[in-house]
Design a protein around this motif. Sequence first.
Motif, PDB file in Angstrom:
ATOM      1  N   ASP A   1       0.827  -1.220   0.000  1.00 54.04           N
ATOM      2  CA  ASP A   1       0.000   0.000   0.000  1.00 54.04           C
ATOM      3  C   ASP A   1       0.853   1.257   0.000  1.00 54.04           C
ATOM      4  OD1 ASP A   1      -2.561  -1.379   0.161  1.00 54.04           O
ATOM      5  OD2 ASP A   1      -1.951  -1.949   2.187  1.00 54.04           O
ATOM      6  N   ARG A   2       1.995   1.191  -0.654  1.00 59.97           N
ATOM      7  CA  ARG A   2       2.933   2.311  -0.598  1.00 59.97           C
ATOM      8  C   ARG A   2       2.479   3.528  -1.408  1.00 59.97           C
ATOM      9  NH1 ARG A   2       5.105  -1.791  -3.671  1.00 59.97           N
ATOM     10  NH2 ARG A   2       5.919  -1.360  -5.770  1.00 59.97           N
TER      11      ARG A   2
ATOM     12  N   PRO B   1      -0.421  -2.866  -5.642  1.00 56.75           N
ATOM     13  CA  PRO B   1      -0.042  -1.473  -5.406  1.00 56.75           C
ATOM     14  C   PRO B   1      -0.422  -0.531  -6.539  1.00 56.75           C
ATOM     15  CG  PRO B   1       1.770  -2.958  -4.875  1.00 56.75           C
ATOM     16  CD  PRO B   1       0.732  -3.770  -5.574  1.00 56.75           C
TER      17      PRO B   1
END
Length: 545
Positions: free
Chosen positions: A370-371, A437
């Motif tokens: 989840d960057r 992501p």
Amino acid sequence: ETLEFSRNHIPRMAAVTTVVCAFGVSLILSLALCCGLGQLHAYGAHTRAQITIGIVFAHIVAAWIAAEVSSRLGPGIQVAVYEATRTAEADIPPEVVGAAADTKEVPVTNGTNGASADPRFEAKLNAALSSNLAAFRAAAEMVAVMALLYLCDRTNVIHRAEKVYNPTQFWAVCGIILVAALLSLRKITDTKPLSREQTDEWKGWMQIMFLLYHYFEEKEVYNAIRIYIAAYVWMTGYGNFFLYRRGKSFTTRRTLQMLFRLNLLGCLVCVVLNNEYMLYYICAMHTLFTVFVLLAMYILNRLNSSTKVLYAKVALTLLCTLLLYDGPDQVFRAVFGTIPGVRQLFAFHDPLHPEFKDEMHEFHFRSGLDRFIWIIGMIYALHFPNFEEGLAKISSMDLVKRVPLQLAMLAVSLVIGFVWWHQVFVLDKYAYNKVHPYTSAIPLTIYLLLRNFTETLRTRYLYLFAYMGKVTLETYIFQFHIWMKTTGLNGSPKSLLEVIPGFYWANFVVISAAYIFISIRFSNLTGVLRDALIPESLLDTTKIW
């Protein structure tokens, strides 16, 4: 009658002695209970931190009992106790305590009637002690909850049961909860998108499915759970950006209270149960990304009114994130794996996978999934006024114009959603993790659009889900140790707690009711302790940075 007699006639010295004795006896009993509970420990020797916090907890309980006794004896006793301590200080030579401190006048009592010489001082002290009694009660309740966690998950007093994999049961429970939530439908007057009630509702229904996914071992919904976690992280970027853009939230007090709220329970459980912080990785992720948003918005915050500056901040934040996660591996390890204090927080040693020798792997994997989504949340917050304005404009259109436009928006959303589902969502767990992501924003955007599609949808919410959305942190952590049972130190919740042997559904109902009740109670007492330990009256915590 005895209590009333004590309030009106008990001598001051006897009252002070009563409070001191209450504290001493309570301390001895609390320490004895700690020792007894520790004897039931099923996972090796206790650490120094566990022993220390046990002693601290015993003192907290004793202080609470003493405060309760003091409050029952009447308003004058608090002043008597205070005067007794001040008299003891006055007997200490000035070179020990400091001459400046001893030159202050100490309120004295009238020996004939036991009344305070300064009524204003007595009233002020009584008010302070009365307000702090709530904090003492909250702290004592916190200790009781921690003791219960220890009893459930670190001893064999409460038995464990195997999880039952049954998709039919999982979806049946989800359906029952949904029906109950629909019966709690409520209306609000605010027509703006993403109201507080709506975001709480969003968090609530996702959290319920997240918890049931663990309880019923429903591995088939793993990809959906990943999206739910991304939604939580999205809210971290969105919510904090939205607040900090106003420029009035850069206070030490708010920052401390925010960090306290995010980490009190996690830190306590880590010490009490001797777990590592990364076991509760969602707390670490939210804290880290919150700090990142804070730093981005705080630097040159006087320019936050400029959209261009905010875009530049978002772009720099994205570049730093790319360098941290997608750049050379040495960068990530230098930031999280070498700095003393930081490494201990983010390192994790998984007892179920001892073959993993890289202690930073867990955090890199979890936060890396989840960057980007928290940065996307910042962008959405930046354009929230445009979103709000667009929805208001559509709502104000004539029916002839509005309906075709809404149908077109609905069709486009469904087509994009279908393509995403067919190409991404149905992938297996490991393949999905690789693209998550870069694609998690797609279902979130579709949900946001459809949930705020009409004014009718924006002004209604499901209260049951919204209520559960307020205790997501507590239900997340307590599921490990009260609702289920872990495999031990740093362990995952692979088993269920069983208080009614042989009766699966009765056990589910009883344990779930206790688990939800304790989660709600701990959320409330966290607020009490937060306000007591980080009060608004402290000048140092209310200054603008």
